[in-house]
Every structure is written in structure tokens, then in C-alpha cells.
Design a protein around this motif. Structure first.
Motif, PDB file in Angstrom:
ATOM      1  N   GLU A 130       0.414  -1.028  -0.134  1.00 21.26           N
ATOM      2  CA  GLU A 130       0.026   0.345  -0.268  1.00 21.26           C
ATOM      3  C   GLU A 130       0.724   1.057   0.347  1.00 21.26           C
ATOM      4  OE1 GLU A 130      -2.694   0.522  -0.627  1.00 21.26           O
ATOM      5  OE2 GLU A 130      -2.769  -2.050  -0.645  1.00 21.26           O
ATOM      6  N   VAL A 131       1.716   0.760   0.448  1.00 21.32           N
ATOM      7  CA  VAL A 131       2.803   1.860   0.896  1.00 21.32           C
ATOM      8  C   VAL A 131       3.523   2.801  -0.915  1.00 21.32           C
ATOM      9  CG1 VAL A 131       4.783   2.640   1.107  1.00 21.32           C
ATOM     10  CG2 VAL A 131       3.930   2.354   2.738  1.00 21.32           C
ATOM     11  N   PHE A 132       3.100   1.315  -0.901  1.00 17.92           N
ATOM     12  CA  PHE A 132       4.025   2.119  -2.625  1.00 17.92           C
ATOM     13  C   PHE A 132       2.880   1.995  -3.865  1.00 17.92           C
ATOM     14  CE2 PHE A 132       8.369   1.406  -1.106  1.00 17.92           C
ATOM     15  CZ  PHE A 132       9.158   1.896  -2.095  1.00 17.92           C
ATOM     16  N   ALA A 133       1.387   1.532  -3.252  1.00 19.76           N
ATOM     17  CA  ALA A 133       0.399   1.840  -4.650  1.00 19.76           C
ATOM     18  C   ALA A 133       0.306   3.569  -4.568  1.00 19.76           C
ATOM     19  CB  ALA A 133      -0.740   1.598  -3.625  1.00 19.76           C
ATOM     20  N   LEU A 134       0.526   4.068  -3.351  1.00 16.47           N
ATOM     21  CA  LEU A 134       0.083   5.687  -2.644  1.00 16.47           C
ATOM     22  C   LEU A 134       1.524   7.092  -2.971  1.00 16.47           C
ATOM     23  CD1 LEU A 134      -1.148   5.545   1.057  1.00 16.47           C
ATOM     24  CD2 LEU A 134      -2.188   7.357  -1.049  1.00 16.47           C
ATOM     25  N   HIS A 135       0.640   7.033  -4.359  1.00 16.71           N
ATOM     26  CA  HIS A 135       2.225   8.439  -4.665  1.00 16.71           C
ATOM     27  C   HIS A 135       1.978   9.218  -4.517  1.00 16.71           C
ATOM     28  CE1 HIS A 135       3.379   5.199  -7.712  1.00 16.71           C
ATOM     29  NE2 HIS A 135       2.176   4.980  -7.894  1.00 16.71           N
ATOM     30  N   ARG A 136       2.457   9.927  -3.390  1.00 13.79           N
ATOM     31  CA  ARG A 136       1.683  11.132  -2.116  1.00 13.79           C
ATOM     32  C   ARG A 136       2.749  11.071  -1.018  1.00 13.79           C
ATOM     33  NH1 ARG A 136      -2.317  11.429   0.608  1.00 13.79           N
ATOM     34  NH2 ARG A 136      -3.615   9.418  -0.593  1.00 13.79           N
ATOM     35  N   HIS A 137       2.737  12.119  -0.318  1.00 10.54           N
ATOM     36  CA  HIS A 137       2.568  12.076   1.450  1.00 10.54           C
ATOM     37  C   HIS A 137       1.622  11.399   1.863  1.00 10.54           C
ATOM     38  CE1 HIS A 137       5.302  15.841   0.314  1.00 10.54           C
ATOM     39  NE2 HIS A 137       6.353  14.651  -0.313  1.00 10.54           N
ATOM     40  N   PHE A 138       1.788  10.878   3.041  1.00  7.92           N
ATOM     41  CA  PHE A 138       0.782  10.304   3.949  1.00  7.92           C
ATOM     42  C   PHE A 138       1.317  10.508   5.390  1.00  7.92           C
ATOM     43  CE2 PHE A 138       2.689   5.762   4.632  1.00  7.92           C
ATOM     44  CZ  PHE A 138       3.305   5.635   3.249  1.00  7.92           C
ATOM     45  N   ASP A 139       0.167  10.089   6.438  1.00 10.48           N
ATOM     46  CA  ASP A 139       0.382   9.766   7.353  1.00 10.48           C
ATOM     47  C   ASP A 139       0.170   8.326   7.696  1.00 10.48           C
ATOM     48  OD1 ASP A 139      -2.071   9.860   8.213  1.00 10.48           O
ATOM     49  OD2 ASP A 139      -1.960  12.139   7.902  1.00 10.48           O
ATOM     50  N   VAL A 140       0.051   7.916   8.895  1.00  8.60           N
ATOM     51  CA  VAL A 140      -0.425   6.072   9.159  1.00  8.60           C
ATOM     52  C   VAL A 140      -1.866   6.639   9.729  1.00  8.60           C
ATOM     53  CG1 VAL A 140       0.166   4.769  11.109  1.00  8.60           C
ATOM     54  CG2 VAL A 140       2.203   6.045  10.261  1.00  8.60           C
ATOM     55  N   GLU A 141      -2.232   7.100   9.806  1.00  8.39           N
ATOM     56  CA  GLU A 141      -3.829   6.857   9.787  1.00  8.39           C
ATOM     57  C   GLU A 141      -4.165   6.864   8.281  1.00  8.39           C
ATOM     58  OE1 GLU A 141      -5.705  10.507  11.225  1.00  8.39           O
ATOM     59  OE2 GLU A 141      -7.505   9.587  11.284  1.00  8.39           O
ATOM     60  N   GLU A 142      -3.697   7.749   7.506  1.00  9.20           N
ATOM     61  CA  GLU A 142      -4.181   7.742   5.841  1.00  9.20           C
ATOM     62  C   GLU A 142      -4.323   6.165   5.945  1.00  9.20           C
ATOM     63  OE1 GLU A 142      -2.360  11.302   4.266  1.00  9.20           O
ATOM     64  OE2 GLU A 142      -3.729  10.879   2.690  1.00  9.20           O
ATOM     65  N   LEU A 143      -2.897   5.613   5.907  1.00 14.37           N
ATOM     66  CA  LEU A 143      -2.167   4.347   5.363  1.00 14.37           C
ATOM     67  C   LEU A 143      -3.372   2.959   5.803  1.00 14.37           C
ATOM     68  CD1 LEU A 143      -0.235   3.010   4.451  1.00 14.37           C
ATOM     69  CD2 LEU A 143       1.255   3.181   5.908  1.00 14.37           C
ATOM     70  N   PHE A 144      -4.059   3.444   7.449  1.00 10.36           N
ATOM     71  CA  PHE A 144      -4.584   2.395   7.918  1.00 10.36           C
ATOM     72  C   PHE A 144      -5.846   2.983   7.349  1.00 10.36           C
ATOM     73  CE2 PHE A 144      -6.825   1.310  11.841  1.00 10.36           C
ATOM     74  CZ  PHE A 144      -6.428  -0.177  11.868  1.00 10.36           C
ATOM     75  N   ASP A 145      -6.470   3.495   7.407  1.00 12.26           N
ATOM     76  CA  ASP A 145      -7.942   3.748   6.517  1.00 12.26           C
ATOM     77  C   ASP A 145      -7.587   2.611   5.718  1.00 12.26           C
ATOM     78  OD1 ASP A 145      -8.739   4.267   8.802  1.00 12.26           O
ATOM     79  OD2 ASP A 145      -8.989   7.287   7.821  1.00 12.26           O
ATOM     80  N   ILE A 146      -6.730   2.869   4.951  1.00 12.01           N
ATOM     81  CA  ILE A 146      -6.353   2.481   3.117  1.00 12.01           C
ATOM     82  C   ILE A 146      -7.166   0.678   3.670  1.00 12.01           C
ATOM     83  CG2 ILE A 146      -5.487   2.203   0.847  1.00 12.01           C
ATOM     84  CD1 ILE A 146      -4.413   5.176   1.091  1.00 12.01           C
ATOM     85  N   LEU A 147      -5.779   0.165   4.281  1.00  7.60           N
ATOM     86  CA  LEU A 147      -5.896  -0.785   4.079  1.00  7.60           C
ATOM     87  C   LEU A 147      -7.215  -1.432   4.903  1.00  7.60           C
ATOM     88  CD1 LEU A 147      -1.799  -1.113   6.119  1.00  7.60           C
ATOM     89  CD2 LEU A 147      -2.670  -2.063   4.244  1.00  7.60           C
TER      90      LEU A 147
END
Lengths: 153, 153
Positions: free
Chosen positions: A30-47
Motif C-alpha cells: 500500500e505504501v508503494f501504491a500511494l504516490h504522495r505523502h501520507f501519515d499512518v492514519e491514512e495508510l491504516f484507513d486504506i488497509l
DNA sequence: AATCTTGTTGAGAATCAATCGCAATAAGCG
DNA sequence: CGCTTATTGCGATTGATTCTCAACAAGATT
């Protein structure tokens, strides 16, 4: 995502006596699917939206590993928040940030990079990563400049 | 502390319809008595030790004002912590940060400053302030480099 | 100097990111 | 397959920062 990245990460883990788990792989993906800055919260939401059964704690635990493995960098975020950005296979870049409208401009300058390395050498310092943020007014906002704006800092 | 600073701050406050209070002045005084980076906790401790009757909330509330008034800057600190440094009448400088031992090296380079202005011009960007942090290993830590060190990132 | 308006304070509660402790689980080795 | 031990998830916890609100006081007005 790139197979190469996954391999680089697995190799990093094994080299340090850590294990390659499906959770870590999923987060990395997911980190590499996100082509921009992000925080852990966003990443967790996506997951979570994708129904992967991964806990927040694991996400928090994984990020420093990615950073140490050289796949991700941590950049300055808003107050009290840590912001990440993947970096493997990407050009390094710096940022200009308009304090009025919040616009971000990414730029890269070779001379600047070289000069920094040179300066570090003078101090016997081994640079691994740097973060340059230039704050100011973008073209647009400089034009309609109002003094005393109340933008957040 | 400099009388000039206090005047600059008061002027900033009045210009924005805010009030000059003894609390704000006392906090500002301590900020300028501290000739190094600090976080709010440290600043609050100092104020408490000096028996000034100022609440933590007021210290937190004052810092962004100093920043907006151009007297103080916020730099990147450890995870989830905000670090400040006064700046009025000081030379601007940038930082190298050793990710292993936490040592900070301050440096200033004229060529670097000029180059940045030049780059901004290319983008039509009006720089007001910038923050460059170079992370890596200091001379000492580079020497005793252990792979896979567990320093926090 | 007294009065009025409204920004500011202090105290504690609330919030929010990040970390921790621990029992259950599972990666990777022989 | 079975063993060792790193990792997970959950919930509790920490720690920094912000918020709420009543009491207070700065600064303008008279």
C-alpha cells in the motif's frame, strides 16, 4: 508494485534476523501504491477499507522498518504528526510550501544536492537523507498579498 | 533580553488585535534567554522553577504567536515533538542531525542560501523562510558503525 | 478614574498520535 | 513436523497538544 522492492525489503529483514510476514508485505504494497505523502492514519484507513485484517499497531511498527530499509522517508508534517513518502526508485525532491494557500511545489536541483554533500564533508558528516522545505508565498499568493493574514503555522 | 524584541512582539500583537499580557512577555523573555533548541516542556519547567505563575496552556498558546511574529522558528524534533529556537537578531543556520546519537550540528553556507533564492526565482516562488535538515551519521558514529543499529527513526 | 468590551488566562478534561504489555500466533529453522 | 522466538492484535497507556469555560484583565471609551 515492483517485485524488486519486495525483495529488497525481505532481504533487509532477513539480514537483521526479522521475519517476512504477510502483514508487512501488505503494508509495504500500500505504501508503494500511494504516490504522495501520507501519515499512518491514512495508510491504516486504506488497509481497513480493503478489508486486510491488519492492526494499527502493526502499521506503526512497520514504518520505521521501511525507513531503515531505505524504501521510505519520513518528512516534516503538520504539528505532532509524522508524514511518510516512499522513495525507492523515485527521484529525490525537495519542497516549497506556500504558507498562504498550502500549495506544495516539488523541485529538484542538482547543484543544490552537490553543494550539500560538499558542506557535509567539511563537517565530517555522513549524509543519508535530507529534507529541505522552503516556506513562502507562491506566485499567485504573492500577487494578492494581504499583510497580516491569519494562516496557520 | 533585548528591548527591541519585546517592542517588535507587542507591535505584532497590537497590529493583529491581540493583547500584550505579562504572561506573554514573561514567556518571550525566557525564550530569548535560552540559547539553544528547546521544546515546550523544557520551557514550561524553567518558568515553573522561576515561580512565574504561568500555565502550560499559555505556553503552548504563545509559541505560534512568536513564530508568526517572526521571532522564533519551529524545527523538526524527535517523533511527535515540536522544537523551537529563537531567531530574532540571530544568524540563520541549518542543521545536521545524527540519527544515531542525536547530535545536532549547526551550519551556515552562503552559497547554499544564494542558490536557494535562485531556485525559487525559477518557480516564481517568494521564499520567506526555509528549513534544511540533513540526517545522517556524525563523524563519531560513522566510525563505530554497526550495521542494523536499533536507533529510532 | 470608572466602565465596557472582548481577548486571555488557568485548570482540568479531552483528544490524538504513538507506544506498550501480553497472550496467541506463525515464520523459518533443523 | 516440531521447536524457538519474532510478530501480531487487542486494549490499555503514555505523552504531547488542544479544548472548554468561567474568572480575569487589557485596552478603548467616556
Amino acid at each position: 508494485m515492483n517485485r524488486e522492492i519486495e525483495r529488497a525489503f525481505s532481504s533487509y529483514l532477513r539480514k537483521n534476523g526479522m521475519r517476512v510476514t504477510p502483514e508487512r508485505k501488505a503494508i509495504l504494497r500500500e505504501v508503494f501504491a500511494l504516490h504522495r505523502h501520507f501519515d499512518v492514519e491514512e495508510l491504516f484507513d486504506i488497509l481497513r477499507r480493503k478489508k486486510t485484517r491488519i492492526s494499527q499497531a502493526s502499521v506503526y511498527r512497520s514504518m520505521p522498518l521501511f525507513v531503515k530499509a531505505g524504501l521510505v522517508i519520513r518528512t516534516a508534517g503538520a504539528v505532532g504528526k509524522v508524514v511518510y513518502e516512499h522513495v525507492y526508485g523515485h527521484e529525490h525532491h525537495d519542497h516549497m510550501f506556500c504558507v498562504k494557500c498550502g500549495k506544495q511545489i516539488e523541485f529538484n536541483d542538482d547543484k543544490l544536492e552537490k553543494l550539500q554533500v560538499e558542506i557535509c564533508r567539511k563537517y565530517g558528516f555522513n549524509p543519508e537523507y535530507h529534507n529541505l522545505e522552503i516556506d513562502g508565498l507562491c506566485k499567485n499568493c504573492a500577487k494578492n498579498k494581504r499583510t497580516g493574514g491569519k494562516y496557520e503555522i
